[in-house]
Each structure stands twice: as C-alpha cells, then as structure tokens.
Design a protein around this motif. Structure first.
Motif, PDB file in Angstrom:
ATOM      1  N   GLU A  17       2.362   6.113  -3.211  1.00 57.36           N
ATOM      2  CA  GLU A  17       3.371   6.969  -3.848  1.00 57.36           C
ATOM      3  C   GLU A  17       3.086   7.186  -5.326  1.00 57.36           C
ATOM      4  O   GLU A  17       3.545   8.174  -5.912  1.00 57.36           O
ATOM      5  N   SER A  50       0.820  -1.215   0.000  1.00 57.24           N
ATOM      6  CA  SER A  50       0.000   0.000   0.000  1.00 57.24           C
ATOM      7  C   SER A  50       0.856   1.269   0.000  1.00 57.24           C
ATOM      8  O   SER A  50       0.461   2.291  -0.574  1.00 57.24           O
ATOM      9  N   THR A  51       2.031   1.224   0.628  1.00 58.93           N
ATOM     10  CA  THR A  51       2.902   2.400   0.646  1.00 58.93           C
ATOM     11  C   THR A  51       3.356   2.759  -0.754  1.00 58.93           C
ATOM     12  O   THR A  51       3.323   3.933  -1.159  1.00 58.93           O
ATOM     13  N   THR A  52       3.739   1.741  -1.538  1.00 63.81           N
ATOM     14  CA  THR A  52       4.149   1.971  -2.930  1.00 63.81           C
ATOM     15  C   THR A  52       2.984   2.475  -3.756  1.00 63.81           C
ATOM     16  O   THR A  52       3.139   3.388  -4.585  1.00 63.81           O
TER      17      THR A  52
END
Length: 262
Positions: free
Chosen positions: A99, A94-96
């Motif tokens: 971004e 989810s972090t990628t």
C-alpha cells in the motif's frame, strides 16, 4: 541374486543417500568441461560437456542449479516419506508495504527478496521448493543437504536475516520472519495426469513449518524442538515460546532465535 527395489524404495534411497552414481561414471563426467557441475554426479552444465549432458537429460535443475535434473527427480515418478528439515521465510506486513509504494516498486522489492533467498537456499544445498507471493520455501533433504540438514537450515535462516539487514542498527530493508521444522514428509513428484507435475513435500510437518513462519515476528526464527535438538548448535540461552497453531490439538514449543547486531 540382488533384490530389485520398488519405486518407493528407490526414491527413499535417493532422498536419503543421493543418486547412486558409479565411481567410474562420476570420474568420466569430471573429465568433461566445464564448471559449474552437478554436486552429485559431476555432470558439467557449460561448454561442450554441458551440451553432451543436455542430450542425456542432465540439464541444471530449476529447483537448485547445483544439481542436474536426473539427480533432482531421480528416474521415476512418485516419492517416499523421509525426515527432512523445512525452512519457510515469510515477508511480514507485505500488504501494508504494498500500500505504501507503487506496484513496480513492490515487485522490485519482492524480486530482491527472491534473489537473496534463492542464493541462501542454494548455497546451503536446499531444494528451492517455491518462491510465491511473499514467501520462499526451502527443503533440506538428507540425500542433497547431508545428515546435518537441521543445522544447515538453521544457519541458512540466520544468513537470510543477515542479508535482509535484520542485524543492522538502521533496520531491515524488508521485514522477514522464518519458521524451521524437522519431521517426516512425503517428498517426490506430485501432479501429472492432466496437471503440472511438481517436485515438492507434503504432509502435516510441512503445514506446521508454514504456520511457524506465519507466527514469526520480523527478525525472528522460530525453531521447533525437533529441529533444535537435531541441529546440535550452541545458540546460547534462547527464549522459548509455546504456540497454539490453527488445526493442531496440541501446542508447539519453539525456540526463538535472532541475529546478532552488526
């Protein structure tokens, strides 16, 4: 003379059998308009019948709108230790993803995931414990989901992967990994006394389920041995995996399930 049950015994009875609604009360609720209704006590949620139930404190549960608030939390604070099945669905990477898109686009994507996960959990009679960050959590409690709660949780996990297009040749619109585990947990109302009370599950088996979800790769359902044995499903010859989970002294054996391609 009938023995009066303790608060914990009443919670245990409700969590394993459902709220003991007298048959005549069930039929009385059934005569009031209109659908949808509480699955356990037939309290209507709409129309003038729903207004009457509102006055009696039987509004729809915010955890699962298939049940009313009284059937959901029973009459007493506290809880009991019961065997339940837990489903943790986790968005992988989810972090990628965040971004690669605007904050608005990411919020719309996560809200879509919440909507799909909520639909699957509710339709399979899970209590929606939590929608938080990039995770959805469902509790399959015998008094609500029935004695076949392990099977229902595994089938719900499969449905969730299908609805996020993990069986599609084009790939999923959101990468999701799921952990499913069965075991004793303390289920009930926690908090209060200056903090917000919440209906949830606590204990080591809850932590195990969360860690299974964090270990699941996109499109995988990691099913613990306990759930696999109790579900009694013909899932074919599944891959096996042994996991070293943080905080656990012994490795956990899991069965790895994928959804069939469309």
């Amino acid at each position: 003379m009938r023995k009066e049950l303790s608060v914990e015994e009443e919670w245990y009875k409700m969590l394993t059998e459902g709220e003991p609604v007298p048959r005549r009360l069930y039929h009385l609720h059934g005569m009031l308009p209109s659908d949808p209704r509480c699955k356990l006590c037939a309290s209507p949620f709409k129309g003038w019948g729903g207004f009457i139930m509102h006055l009696l404190g039987r509004d729809q549960s915010r955890y699962n709108p298939r049940f009313c608030q009284k059937c959901e939390v029973y009459e007493h604070p506290g809880g009991a230790e019961v065997v339940i099945t837990m489903l943790f669905a986790d968005v992988r990477g989810s972090t990628t993803l965040a971004e690669q898109m605007s904050a608005r686009e990411f919020s719309q994507l996560i809200n879509r995931f919440y909507s799909v996960a909520t639909h699957v959990l509710i339709q399979s009679d899970a209590m929606v414990d939590r929608l938080m960050g990039d995770e959805a959590i469902g509790l399959y409690i015998p008094g609500f989901a029935g004695a076949e709660h392990p099977r229902r949780a595994v089938e719900a996990a499969q449905d969730l992967l299908r609805l996020t297009s993990h069986g599609d040749v084009k790939g999923p619109w959101l990468p999701v990994g799921i952990g499913v585990h069965t075991g004793p947990a303390f289920v009930g109302i926690v908090g209060g006394e200056g903090s917000t009370a919440d209906f949830t599950a606590l204990g080591d088996n809850v932590n195990i389920t969360a860690r299974l979800a964090s270990e699941a790769r996109p499109g995988e359902i990691l099913i613990s041995d306990a759930t696999y044995s109790a579900a009694d499903l013909d899932l074919g010859n599944l891959d096996r995996r042994q996991l070293e989970l943080k905080g656990k002294t012994e490795p956990i054996d899991v069965h790895v399930l994928h959804v069939a391609p469309n």
